[in-house]
Design a protein around this motif. Structure first.
Motif, PDB file in Angstrom:
ATOM      1  N   GLU A   7       0.911  -1.334   0.049  1.00 49.62           N
ATOM      2  CA  GLU A   7       0.163  -0.122   0.142  1.00 49.62           C
ATOM      3  C   GLU A   7       0.857   1.288  -0.018  1.00 49.62           C
ATOM      4  N   PRO A   8       0.352   2.474  -0.552  1.00 54.49           N
ATOM      5  CA  PRO A   8       1.147   3.553  -0.571  1.00 54.49           C
ATOM      6  C   PRO A   8       1.215   4.317   0.756  1.00 54.49           C
ATOM      7  N   ALA A  37      11.368  -3.705  -7.605  1.00 58.16           N
ATOM      8  CA  ALA A  37      11.119  -2.473  -8.464  1.00 58.16           C
ATOM      9  C   ALA A  37       9.700  -1.968  -8.059  1.00 58.16           C
ATOM     10  N   PHE A  38       9.706  -1.695  -6.612  1.00 56.78           N
ATOM     11  CA  PHE A  38       8.324  -1.264  -5.866  1.00 56.78           C
ATOM     12  C   PHE A  38       8.751  -0.457  -4.894  1.00 56.78           C
ATOM     13  N   ASP A  39       7.731   0.163  -4.204  1.00 56.58           N
ATOM     14  CA  ASP A  39       8.065   1.132  -3.206  1.00 56.58           C
ATOM     15  C   ASP A  39       7.904   0.469  -1.738  1.00 56.58           C
ATOM     16  N   ARG A 228      -4.771  -2.282  -9.542  1.00 58.88           N
ATOM     17  CA  ARG A 228      -4.121  -1.370 -10.371  1.00 58.88           C
ATOM     18  C   ARG A 228      -2.957  -0.877 -10.159  1.00 58.88           C
ATOM     19  N   ARG A 229      -2.696  -0.723  -8.891  1.00 59.34           N
ATOM     20  CA  ARG A 229      -1.319  -0.252  -8.328  1.00 59.34           C
ATOM     21  C   ARG A 229      -0.443  -1.516  -8.190  1.00 59.34           C
ATOM     22  N   THR A 275      -5.937  -4.913   1.059  1.00 58.91           N
ATOM     23  CA  THR A 275      -6.022  -3.976  -0.023  1.00 58.91           C
ATOM     24  C   THR A 275      -6.070  -2.576   0.398  1.00 58.91           C
ATOM     25  N   SER A 276      -6.073  -2.409   1.817  1.00 55.45           N
ATOM     26  CA  SER A 276      -5.825  -1.177   2.259  1.00 55.45           C
ATOM     27  C   SER A 276      -5.011  -1.184   3.649  1.00 55.45           C
TER      28      SER A 276
END
Length: 293
Positions: A7-8, A37-39, A228-229, A275-276
């Protein structure tokens, strides 16, 4: 329960809160996945943190890709995590599905095979057994708390992968995209037969799926946003097409019914993937999961 590592806008307090709520129960394991390759947070650094933040739950990597790491350094890091957690570590491993992750660390994508993974597992097990890998004065340590090293789970969605891991893995940590219980049971039967043929104890059978809990249309929209993310290496129109039937979205009673169906086919664990990063959703799922405590 899986930490919301994909999650962001994460911070240490969010991850610590999740870890402690999960540790309070009724969940059996705390899981997290790996991407390069992701945060998302680094998996091995996070292992040290969750070892300190928790006291009870198993800590499960779902999954680490050995081909993205030097196997001796990976074995040392995982043994350290097993030591820090008091022997609560289970290592889920897989070959990984994204070439960009291999490219990000300069790994050879041609090693993205079960053979390439098994070769690295063999080295890791030698390290955990205290065997010298080189002509050093002392072997690579620390020794893991669990004799022979942490339990190993193969991350898989296919029968070929399951069969090839029966000689070295202790179970499987699968993923179901559409929650097809009958199809999952067929894969479990493959595992049961493969482990039996290899003369191994009964395998630990786990699967996972994305979830969003709530009312109305918002839970399904939440899953869609997450996909999507997360699935950013797949064309967006493909993700949009699969989003309506991928993962689970609904209310408390619906989730309980789904988990009961997986229980009925002999699933040892379901690793729920959020997903949150909302702790409200975490606590709501915890109330449902109490039925299995």
């Amino acid at each position: 329960m899986t930490l919301p590592v994909m999650e962001p806008d994460l911070d240490a307090n969010t991850l610590k809160t999740w870890a402690r709520v999960v540790d309070d129960g009724p969940f059996s394991s705390l899981c997290w996945g790996e991407r390069m390759a992701f945060d998302n947070p680094d998996s091995l650094t996070l292992l040290g943190a969750v070892s300190a933040w928790t006291d009870r739950v198993r800590l499960v990597t779902t999954v680490i890709v050995p081909q993205l790491h030097d196997p001796v350094m990976l074995a040392k890091a995982l043994a350290t995590g097993d030591m820090l957690s008091g022997g609560r570590l289970t290592v889920g491993i897989g070959v990984g599905g994204r070439q960009e992750d291999y490219d990000a660390v300069g790994a050879d994508f041609s090693t993205q095979t079960m053979r390439g993974m098994a070769e690295r597992v063999a080295i890791m097990k030698r390290v955990w057994a205290g065997e010298k890998i080189t002509d050093s004065v002392l072997p690579v340590g620390p020794p893991p708390v669990q004799a022979g090293g942490p339990s190993l789970m193969v991350g898989t969605i296919g029968p070929k992968t399951v069969r090839s891991a029966a000689t070295w893995a202790d179970g499987m940590a699968g993923t179901t995209l559409d929650l097809d219980v009958a199809q999952q049971n067929e894969l479990f039967d493959v595992a049961r037969a493969a482990w039996n043929d290899a003369g191994r104890p009964k395998p630990h059978l786990a699967t996972s799926f994305w979830f969003a809990i709530g009312e109305g249309a918002e839970p399904r929209a939440q899953v869609h946003r997450h996909l999507r993310r997360y699935m950013n290496w797949i064309p967006a129109d493909f993700v949009d097409a699969m989003a309506p039937t991928t993962g689970w979205a609904g209310g408390d009673d619906d989730l309980l019914a789904v988990l009961r169906r997986f229980e009925a086919i002999g699933t040892d664990e379901v690793h729920l993937i959020p997903t949150s990063s909302s702790t409200d959703q975490l606590r709501r799922v915890a109330d449902v999961a109490k039925e299995f405590a």
